[in-house]
Scaffold this motif. Structure first.
Motif, mmCIF file in Angstrom:
data_model
loop_
_atom_site.group_PDB
_atom_site.id
_atom_site.type_symbol
_atom_site.label_atom_id
_atom_site.label_comp_id
_atom_site.label_asym_id
_atom_site.label_seq_id
_atom_site.Cartn_x
_atom_site.Cartn_y
_atom_site.Cartn_z
ATOM 1 N N GLU A 340 0.817 -1.213 0.000
ATOM 2 C CA GLU A 340 0.000 0.000 0.000
ATOM 3 C C GLU A 340 0.850 1.261 0.000
ATOM 4 N N ARG A 341 2.158 1.155 0.337
ATOM 5 C CA ARG A 341 3.048 2.313 0.407
ATOM 6 C C ARG A 341 3.729 2.630 -0.929
ATOM 7 N N ILE A 342 3.470 1.839 -1.967
ATOM 8 C CA ILE A 342 4.068 2.125 -3.275
ATOM 9 C C ILE A 342 3.442 3.403 -3.836
ATOM 10 N N PRO A 343 4.236 4.413 -4.186
ATOM 11 C CA PRO A 343 3.679 5.666 -4.725
ATOM 12 C C PRO A 343 3.104 5.462 -6.132
ATOM 13 N N MET A 344 1.971 6.056 -6.408
ATOM 14 C CA MET A 344 1.368 5.969 -7.740
ATOM 15 C C MET A 344 2.237 6.630 -8.812
ATOM 16 N N PRO A 345 2.973 7.743 -8.514
ATOM 17 C CA PRO A 345 3.856 8.300 -9.545
ATOM 18 C C PRO A 345 4.967 7.341 -9.962
ATOM 19 N N VAL A 346 5.381 6.452 -9.075
ATOM 20 C CA VAL A 346 6.375 5.446 -9.435
ATOM 21 C C VAL A 346 5.788 4.506 -10.481
ATOM 22 N N ILE A 347 4.563 4.069 -10.222
ATOM 23 C CA ILE A 347 3.895 3.194 -11.185
ATOM 24 C C ILE A 347 3.678 3.931 -12.502
ATOM 25 N N GLY A 348 3.256 5.180 -12.412
ATOM 26 C CA GLY A 348 3.039 5.960 -13.620
ATOM 27 C C GLY A 348 4.316 6.113 -14.431
ATOM 28 N N GLY A 349 5.424 6.402 -13.773
ATOM 29 C CA GLY A 349 6.698 6.566 -14.473
ATOM 30 C C GLY A 349 7.139 5.287 -15.152
ATOM 31 N N LEU A 350 6.994 4.159 -14.475
ATOM 32 C CA LEU A 350 7.439 2.897 -15.048
ATOM 33 C C LEU A 350 6.517 2.417 -16.172
ATOM 34 N N ILE A 351 5.231 2.710 -16.075
ATOM 35 C CA ILE A 351 4.330 2.358 -17.169
ATOM 36 C C ILE A 351 4.637 3.222 -18.392
ATOM 37 N N LEU A 352 5.045 4.480 -18.170
ATOM 38 C CA LEU A 352 5.498 5.308 -19.291
ATOM 39 C C LEU A 352 6.703 4.666 -19.975
ATOM 40 N N VAL A 353 7.601 4.112 -19.167
ATOM 41 C CA VAL A 353 8.776 3.423 -19.716
ATOM 42 C C VAL A 353 8.333 2.215 -20.546
ATOM 43 N N VAL A 354 7.414 1.433 -19.996
ATOM 44 C CA VAL A 354 6.937 0.233 -20.692
ATOM 45 C C VAL A 354 6.277 0.610 -22.014
ATOM 46 N N GLY A 355 5.396 1.621 -21.987
ATOM 47 C CA GLY A 355 4.743 2.046 -23.215
ATOM 48 C C GLY A 355 5.736 2.575 -24.235
ATOM 49 N N GLY A 356 6.719 3.343 -23.755
ATOM 50 C CA GLY A 356 7.743 3.864 -24.651
ATOM 51 C C GLY A 356 8.572 2.757 -25.277
ATOM 52 N N GLU A 357 8.910 1.741 -24.487
ATOM 53 C CA GLU A 357 9.684 0.625 -25.025
ATOM 54 C C GLU A 357 8.874 -0.173 -26.052
ATOM 55 N N LEU A 358 7.572 -0.288 -25.823
ATOM 56 C CA LEU A 358 6.734 -0.999 -26.791
ATOM 57 C C LEU A 358 6.710 -0.254 -28.128
ATOM 58 N N ILE A 359 6.593 1.064 -28.065
ATOM 59 C CA ILE A 359 6.602 1.852 -29.299
ATOM 60 C C ILE A 359 7.979 1.770 -29.960
ATOM 61 N N TRP A 360 9.047 1.879 -29.168
ATOM 62 C CA TRP A 360 10.398 1.802 -29.708
ATOM 63 C C TRP A 360 10.642 0.431 -30.352
ATOM 64 N N GLY A 361 10.070 -0.604 -29.749
ATOM 65 C CA GLY A 361 10.238 -1.940 -30.297
ATOM 66 C C GLY A 361 9.520 -2.136 -31.623
#
Length: 566
Positions: A340-361
């Motif tokens: 429950e202590r995981i910050p939502m901006p951390v998740i948001g930042g990493l999902i941005l990375v995942v989406g960016g890598e999918l587009i780059w791929g």
């Protein structure tokens, strides 16, 4: 024992690796905030989104042919399920309604897999699928813009929201944005170290989460969405009385889920080199929904974002997806307060990375389509735009229609006639068709195409002028025509035969398959050709051509034919 045709061999499991264990742990952690957030977006109990990553992920990974595909809740499925329940006037917070819609969607997916409807999506062109996959990646990114910056973009479609988000920089929450930026930076630094590349997402999540806690940074946490229960999902009976009102909606959810999953196998190929099977993936997702729906899970499907997390974290076998469900269950049981202590901006930042890598791929696929043809480029761009504008089930239908049109255009362009000329040493060479059919000679032409009626204008333009073609024989090789050709092609062949007959010549079809021969006889075309005007395909290559030429030469030499009198 013979296997059922099309069933294929059973899934390969392989041995779980350390990378699979760590990948499963990272994916399981992501399933906590992402699953709860997606459920909240759809108006469901966030805990249902959390449990959507347990049983469905395990069952889906056990049975799917796409090895690394993670079956779980996605934002598109959550929103579609919400729309379906709203239309039916059912409460999305009622566990019995959730169980029913999940089970029904599973039944539809299972039937589509068993009936081998996956072949329909196999006709979707690479250009359309590239646009579709890239559009989904953009949807993944736009879905976490609020988590990453604290600003909820407005707009009637995804692209409009991105524009609104970029033009309202002053509305971004500074603390939230900084946490997301630091998360991306930590990931990039960790990813630059070859030995840590497989766990870069996990390292970034843990380090930044700890840093936020130590600094006391005021940002939204996972716990602000809902409390995470320290318990496993329990059996929930569906409200069967609502079944009639959800039948059509279950099909819509299944289409969205399968459309999303269809982009995973071409994006994430199997590491073991095995071939994907869309029908088996349909069946796997159906089983995952049947099992998950009975244990508090929302409708689920192959998740491109969660699969991207697993791959980025080092997944090597299907055990990564299995471990993601097991780890999530263990985390819920033992570490719910910490999760429950995981910050939502951390998740948001990493999902941005995942989406960016999918587009780059997808960059190489995009460039390939751009360099192929303008029609493929137009199909890719249009599909991408539609993916950001329309519901996914509508987009995949439009994409399938675009693929069909693209196929027809390309097939019609490739259709042609070419002449076969003897070389004198028993071989043949190809050449353009003659402009006029020479009288008293045998001319050999080959018809290459797929028997579409759209081909006929192109073929007709190559057809030799038959004026004055007295005692001329035109041998037409039809070995490339499908077993069941277009009726327009049969009609056209009849007209060409009659046309030659009026000039004192004749048409001979050579190389007809048994099925095509049956069509020729059933449609009455054989009566216009004459029995001697059809030479079936022979086991020996070139034998039917030689026989047809010999018949034509005899017909010219004898100057008579019982079926076609001079």
């Amino acid at each position: 024992m013979r296997s059922r045709p099309g069933a294929g061999p059973p899934p390969r499991f392989g041995r779980p690796t350390t990378a699979d264990v760590t990948s499963g742990f990272a994916t399981g952690l992501f399933s906590i905030p992402e699953g709860m957030a997606y459920a909240s977006i759809g108006g469901f109990n966030p805990v249902a989104g959390l449990f959507s990553g347990v049983v469905p992920a395990i069952v889906g990974s056990l049975t799917a042919r796409t090895v690394l595909m993670v079956t779980t809740l996605t934002s598109a499925i959550a929103l579609t399920a919400q729309s379906v329940l709203d239309e039916a006037g059912l409460d999305p917070l009622d566990p019995g309604n959730v169980a029913l819609i999940s089970v029904m969607a599973g039944v539809v997916m299972l039937l589509m897999g068993l009936l081998r409807f996956g072949v329909v999506l196999s006709f979707v062109s690479n250009a359309v699928m590239t646009g579709f996959s890239t559009g989904i990646a953009v949807q993944i990114i736009t879905g976490v813009l609020q988590d990453a910056t604290g600003y909820q973009p407005q707009g009637h479609n995804r692209l409009a929201r991105v524009y609104d988000w970029l033009t309202h920089l002053g509305s971004w929450d500074l603390a939230t944005t900084l946490v997301a930026v630091v998360t991306v930076a930590v990931w990039a630094l960790t990813h630059a170290v070859p030995r840590l590349r497989a766990v870069a997402l996990l390292v970034a999540m843990v380090l930044v989460s700890v840093g936020v806690a130590l600094l006391g940074t005021d940002v939204e946490l996972v716990g602000s969405i809902a409390d995470i229960p320290s318990a496993l999902p329990h059996f929930t009976a569906p409200h069967w009385s609502a079944l009639p009102s959800l039948a059509g909606g279950a099909l819509s959810i299944a289409l969205v889920a399968l459309a999303q999953a269809a982009g995973i196998s071409p994006t994430v190929p199997n590491p073991d080199g095995s071939k994907p099977d869309m029908n088996r993936d349909f069946t796997a997702q159906g089983l995952a929904n049947l099992a998950g729906g009975l244990f508090q899970a929302l409708p689920t499907g192959g998740s491109l974002s969660r699969t991207g997390v697993a791959v980025a974290a080092g997944a090597r076998t299907r055990w990564a997806g299995i471990f993601s469900g097991i780890w999530l269950a263990l985390i819920v049981l033992t570490l719910a307060p910490a999760a429950e202590r995981i910050p939502m901006p951390v998740i948001g930042g990493l999902i941005l990375v995942v989406g960016g890598e999918l587009i780059w791929g997808k960059r190489q696929d995009i460039m390939l389509v751009l360099r192929t043809s303008w029609t493929s480029t137009a199909a890719m761009v249009l599909t991408f735009v539609l993916t950001t504008q329309l519901a996914l089930q509508q987009t995949i239908i439009v994409g399938a229609v675009l693929s069909l049109l693209l196929y027809c255009v390309q097939a019609a362009r490739q259709a042609r006639l070419r002449a076969f000329l003897p070389t004198g040493d028993g071989h043949w060479r190809t050449a353009p068709p003659p402009p006029r059919l020479p009288a008293g000679e045998v001319t050999v032409l080959e018809y290459t195409g797929v028997s579409l009626f759209a081909e006929l204008p192109h073929i007709q333009s190559d057809w030799p002028d038959t004026t004055g073609a007295d005692r001329a024989v035109l041998v037409l090789l039809v070995r490339g025509i499908p077993d069941v050709p277009s009726s327009a092609v049969i009609k056209w062949l009849g007209r060409r035969s009659d046309e030659l007959g009026r000039q004192g010549g004749r048409l001979v079809l050579a190389g007809a398959t048994p099925a095509f021969e049956h069509v020729i006889r059933a449609t009455g075309l054989i009566e216009r050709l004459g029995e001697d005007g059809l030479v079936p395909a022979a086991p020996v290559v070139g034998a039917s051509l030689e026989e047809a030429v010999s018949r034509g030469e005899r017909w010219i030499a004898e100057g008579r034919d019982p079926d076609h009198p001079p």
